[in-house]
Design an enzyme around this catalytic site. Sequence first.
Site, PDB file in Angstrom:
ATOM      1  N   LYS A   1      -8.257   3.309   1.245  1.00 28.24           N
ATOM      2  CA  LYS A   1      -7.445   4.518   1.088  1.00 28.24           C
ATOM      3  C   LYS A   1      -7.519   5.211  -0.262  1.00 28.24           C
ATOM      4  CE  LYS A   1      -4.841   3.351   4.897  1.00 28.24           C
ATOM      5  NZ  LYS A   1      -5.417   1.944   4.816  1.00 28.24           N
TER       6      LYS A   1
ATOM      7  N   THR B   1     -39.199  25.430 -12.366  1.00 29.76           N
ATOM      8  CA  THR B   1     -39.525  24.081 -11.885  1.00 29.76           C
ATOM      9  C   THR B   1     -39.726  23.271 -13.160  1.00 29.76           C
ATOM     10  OG1 THR B   1     -41.904  24.483 -11.852  1.00 29.76           O
ATOM     11  CG2 THR B   1     -40.728  24.935  -9.809  1.00 29.76           C
ATOM     12  N   HIS B   2     -39.302  22.016 -13.118  1.00 31.77           N
ATOM     13  CA  HIS B   2     -39.354  21.164 -14.323  1.00 31.77           C
ATOM     14  C   HIS B   2     -38.579  21.784 -15.485  1.00 31.77           C
ATOM     15  CE1 HIS B   2     -42.710  19.177 -12.209  1.00 31.77           C
ATOM     16  NE2 HIS B   2     -43.080  20.417 -11.923  1.00 31.77           N
TER      17      HIS B   2
ATOM     18  N   ASN C   1     -16.119  26.674 -24.126  1.00 30.94           N
ATOM     19  CA  ASN C   1     -16.845  25.607 -23.425  1.00 30.94           C
ATOM     20  C   ASN C   1     -16.703  25.701 -21.906  1.00 30.94           C
ATOM     21  OD1 ASN C   1     -17.617  24.494 -25.912  1.00 30.94           O
ATOM     22  ND2 ASN C   1     -15.687  23.360 -26.051  1.00 30.94           N
TER      23      ASN C   1
ATOM     24  N   ASN D   1      -2.361  -2.725  12.860  1.00 31.40           N
ATOM     25  CA  ASN D   1      -3.824  -2.575  12.815  1.00 31.40           C
ATOM     26  C   ASN D   1      -4.303  -1.360  13.599  1.00 31.40           C
ATOM     27  OD1 ASN D   1      -3.510  -4.903  11.434  1.00 31.40           O
ATOM     28  ND2 ASN D   1      -4.507  -6.234  12.936  1.00 31.40           N
TER      29      ASN D   1
ATOM     30  N   SER E   1     -12.540  25.011 -28.634  1.00 30.58           N
ATOM     31  CA  SER E   1     -12.654  23.767 -29.384  1.00 30.58           C
ATOM     32  C   SER E   1     -11.518  23.720 -30.390  1.00 30.58           C
ATOM     33  CB  SER E   1     -14.006  23.736 -30.101  1.00 30.58           C
ATOM     34  OG  SER E   1     -13.915  22.938 -31.264  1.00 30.58           O
TER      35      SER E   1
ATOM     36  N   SER F   1       0.822  -1.217   0.000  1.00 24.47           N
ATOM     37  CA  SER F   1       0.000   0.000   0.000  1.00 24.47           C
ATOM     38  C   SER F   1       0.853   1.263   0.000  1.00 24.47           C
ATOM     39  CB  SER F   1      -0.965  -0.002   1.194  1.00 24.47           C
ATOM     40  OG  SER F   1      -0.269  -0.181   2.401  1.00 24.47           O
TER      41      SER F   1
ATOM     42  N   LYS G   1     -16.147  28.494 -30.292  1.00 26.25           N
ATOM     43  CA  LYS G   1     -16.584  27.858 -29.051  1.00 26.25           C
ATOM     44  C   LYS G   1     -15.819  28.323 -27.823  1.00 26.25           C
ATOM     45  CE  LYS G   1     -18.456  23.967 -28.933  1.00 26.25           C
ATOM     46  NZ  LYS G   1     -19.729  23.383 -28.587  1.00 26.25           N
TER      47      LYS G   1
ATOM     48  N   GLU H   1     -18.393  21.553 -16.205  1.00 24.30           N
ATOM     49  CA  GLU H   1     -18.729  20.177 -16.603  1.00 24.30           C
ATOM     50  C   GLU H   1     -17.963  19.172 -15.755  1.00 24.30           C
ATOM     51  OE1 GLU H   1     -19.805  20.319 -21.268  1.00 24.30           O
ATOM     52  OE2 GLU H   1     -17.855  21.107 -20.752  1.00 24.30           O
TER      53      GLU H   1
ATOM     54  N   TYR I   1      -9.614  -6.822  12.137  1.00 18.25           N
ATOM     55  CA  TYR I   1      -8.970  -6.317  10.929  1.00 18.25           C
ATOM     56  C   TYR I   1      -8.912  -7.381   9.837  1.00 18.25           C
ATOM     57  CZ  TYR I   1      -5.567  -4.419   7.679  1.00 18.25           C
ATOM     58  OH  TYR I   1      -4.962  -3.964   6.545  1.00 18.25           O
TER      59      TYR I   1
ATOM     60  N   GLN J   1      -7.625  -2.327   3.601  1.00 15.18           N
ATOM     61  CA  GLN J   1      -6.604  -1.478   2.978  1.00 15.18           C
ATOM     62  C   GLN J   1      -7.179  -0.766   1.749  1.00 15.18           C
ATOM     63  OE1 GLN J   1      -2.355  -2.706   2.820  1.00 15.18           O
ATOM     64  NE2 GLN J   1      -2.772  -3.067   0.674  1.00 15.18           N
TER      65      GLN J   1
HETATM   66  N1  ARG Z   1      -1.228  -1.420   4.954  1.00 16.45           N
HETATM   67  C1  ARG Z   1      -2.218  -1.892   5.863  1.00 16.45           C
HETATM   68  C2  ARG Z   1      -3.545  -1.111   5.670  1.00 16.45           C
HETATM   69  O1  ARG Z   1      -3.511  -0.104   5.030  1.00 16.45           O
HETATM   70  C3  ARG Z   1      -1.732  -1.724   7.246  1.00 16.45           C
HETATM   71  C4  ARG Z   1      -2.213  -2.727   8.205  1.00 16.45           C
HETATM   72  C5  ARG Z   1      -1.637  -4.074   7.932  1.00 16.45           C
HETATM   73  N2  ARG Z   1      -1.898  -4.976   8.971  1.00 16.45           N
HETATM   74  C6  ARG Z   1      -1.700  -6.288   8.826  1.00 16.45           C
HETATM   75  N3  ARG Z   1      -1.926  -7.014   9.821  1.00 16.45           N
HETATM   76  N4  ARG Z   1      -1.290  -6.780   7.695  1.00 16.45           N
HETATM   77  O2  ARG Z   1      -4.592  -1.525   6.084  1.00 16.45           O
END
Ligand code: ARG
Length: 464
Positions: free
Chosen positions: A325, A155-156, A285, A110, A277, A22, A283, A290, A317, A322
């Site tokens: 994120k 409206t509408h 735009n 965790n 454009s 990650s 144009k 948008e 956990y 993960q």
């Molecule tokens: N990279 C993990 C996450 O974003 C961190 C936690 C990992 N924990 C584990 N027991 N493998 O969730």
Amino acid sequence: MALWGGRFQSGSSDMFKQVNDSLPFDYVMASQDIFGSIVWSRALKKAGVLSSDEQSQIEQTLALLSDDIETGKIDVSASSEEDIHSFVEAYLTDTLGDLGRKLHTGRSRNDQVATDFRLWVRTHLKGLKQDCLNLIEALLNCAQREKETIIPGYTHLQRAQPVYFAHWCLAYVEMLKRDVSRIDDLSERLNQCPLGSGALAGTTFAVDRYEIAETLGFNGPCLNSLDAVSDRDFVLELLFVASTSMMHLSRLAEDLIFYNSGEAGFLQLGDDVTSGSSLMPQKKNPDALELMRGKCGRVFGHLQALLVTMKGLPLAYNKDMQEDKEGAIDTVNQWHICLCIGVEVLNSMSLNQARCRKAAQQGYANSTELADYLVAKNIPFRTAHDIAGKAVVAAIAQNCALEEMSLDDFKAIHEDIGDDVYACLSLEAVLNKRNQLGGTNHQCVLSALAKEVKNLDAVKRSGA
Ligand code: ARG
């Protein structure tokens, strides 16, 4: 170097690293991870795990790392460590040897990741709240500049009744005020500290969880270790709050795209927020708008994706989590960009007052007034509605506005209609009759505007 090599005889495959690592996205939590680690080292000192000297070496090393990341001397994203937690620990061990290997005592990634991510979201919510306030300010400035401008209300998407343009601006101010209050609520609710919950069952070392929470700026510690490491409600709420706010921005964008169209021609967008454009030289735009509208798709998708990911996960956990994120990071970025570009669009647009007024006068937007006029002559509203409808048909047949019909023509529709009808049908009369709280009467709008300017001032002075 992996954090968990002892039990394994061979390393990870390249493909496993691709699915598992990650760091390519969680490196953005570097400063939160370092902050949490410093506070954890202090807690370990108090618990008798680290000596004073050991703790201060760890803290100094982490502070140096933080500086080097901030100045760009170290590029965390270029590392091949598994995640930001492994990166920080590896740096510590590289620098301090065995001492670095002591920091993770009693801690798990965790509770660490749950803590880091709450800190990260908390920080970004502060910035996003400021972005919302800036957009509110731009709307109020716009309302101030255009306080005499009248546009058709719809409206509408059919012309319904005229409104002051400032009234339109203030409608979006209300939406953004609710967005801000949702940010405030969420900031409060997420502010509980997971650190000290261990992998899932709690920690065996005598750390003071209240002190840890306080030093990290939390209101208090999370009360159940299983929940602390497995809760991602705060991410879901972030995604929901962002989605709702993006939906507001999308509606604002849609209104302005329409007002800017050749058909409406109510306003001109600035050159700085539009593009041309490659083929059609004429144009200009409304791309910024948008995209404010278009980016909703991915943000709503991130909310849906995490709901599905979390659904049915067993306590506590799981690595599935993960996946919280990338969507959240993207959401924060896109929401920020859209709030900022909204300010630029509002600051650089100019209204075509004459054209707005003309449009507000067309479309028989004053036929409700004719009905109300008849109600004042003691005709039941349902009957009056019918008579006014007939008057609209007659005016359409003459290709004129209601107020352009002769008194004789009016009389032919209903004998109770007199000379005084014309005053009721004027644009200003139509607007100013809506003089109850929340209506578009000019005084109502001006005093609502003044109130919001004052509110915003107070929020700003309180340091938001
Ligand atoms: N990279 C993990 C996450 O974003 C961190 C936690 C990992 N924990 C584990 N027991 N493998 O969730």
